[in-house]
Design an enzyme around this catalytic site. Structure first.
Site: not given
Length: 305
Positions: A183, A198
């Site tokens: 990401s 995350y």
């Protein structure tokens, strides 16, 4: 003479700094226009496995691979959605074979079900796409144990376990491609406040992938970390208030088309051109400014949740 020497050194350092800033764009341009050749996918084998295959990027990845004639193993937690997606694919691509494996990566253990599902199948391409994030923006101390445990299991343990399971057979055949989805929250920006766990798991995915790329490239196995920024998926809509594609936010289908073209080209990439542009622009800014900006976004999202 000494002054001239100093100027050369400063100029060279400046050139390297500019090259580093432009690297994401240069890399995207080179791979997009000079190196892509979708027909090369078949050299890895006739089967591709996609985790998190019933929604968003995962479903779009599977669809794009099917368009290239690859047989599919679809893995996701919802049996009914798996059946629906596989039936749709069979109607659209009657020439390919499809296997489905219902599996919830957020549960503890049970990976034998995947081992059984891939038994006897030579998986040439693995797309480790499955991933989850916070239900809302939260400070680290506010994240309950169940939430962060699930994030670690899905984003970290699942990627590690599935990669470990398939890399052995690939090593035996001396061919294969593994794509792990990280990401921009972990790679492009220096921090991702209020989504710290995350971001940390996705940083792990990046480092794991790039290290495995170095370990196994001489054995014919291409391990790659792909770094998407925002894509118009359900997960993104829940945390970022993005519900439709835009100039910088592609649909899953647009992203997957670009992503499949990049399989096997380098250890790390951000396939969609506008994401590479954003990566370049972020690189021009001071880290403390980006940190302040990201924190303000996180706090605003927290106040709205």
């Amino acid at each position: 003479m000494q002054t001239t020497w100093h100027l050369h050194v400063v100029s060279f350092i400046g050139f390297l700094s500019l090259l580093r800033l432009f690297y994401p764009l240069l890399k995207w341009f080179t791979t997009r226009f000079l190196l892509t050749n979708p027909r090369r996918l078949k050299r890895y084998g006739s089967w591709a496995m996609v985790t998190g295959a019933t929604d968003g990027i995962g479903r779009a990845f599977a669809h794009e691979l099917a368009k290239h004639g690859l047989n599919l193993i679809l893995v996701s937690r919802n049996p009914s959605k798996l059946a629906s997606v596989s039936n749709n694919f069979r109607q659209e691509f009657p020439q390919i074979k499809i296997k489905i494996i219902p599996f919830d990566f957020s549960s503890e253990g049970g990976y034998e079900a995947i081992e059984e599902g891939i038994k006897g199948v030579e998986v040439g391409i693995l797309i480790n796409n499955v991933g989850i994030t916070y239900p809302r923006a939260m400070f680290f101390h506010e994240v309950d144990q169940l939430t962060w445990t699930k994030i670690l299991r899905v984003n970290l343990e699942a990627t590690t376990w599935v990669t470990r399971s398939l890399i052995g057979p690939m090593l035996h055949r001396r061919r294969g491609a593994i794509v792990n989805i990280s990401s921009g929250a972990a790679v492009v920006v220096p921090s991702h406040p209020l989504y710290a766990i995350y971001a940390a798991t996705k940083a792990y995915v990046d480092k794991l992938s790039r290290s495995l790329h170095v370990e196994y490239k001489h054995f014919g196995i291409d391990v790659q970390c792909q770094v998407p920024l925002y894509v118009a998926t359900r997960m993104v809509s829940e945390v970022a208030d993005i519900d439709k594609p835009s100039f910088f936010v592609p649909s899953p289908e647009v992203y997957a088309k670009a992503a499949v073209e990049q399989i096997g080209i380098g250890s790390q990439c951000s396939p969609f051109w506008a994401h590479s542009l954003q990566w370049f622009l972020v690189g021009l800014l001071p880290e403390n400014l980006i940190d302040t900006w990201r924190l303000s976004i996180g706090l605003r999202r927290r106040s709205l949740s």
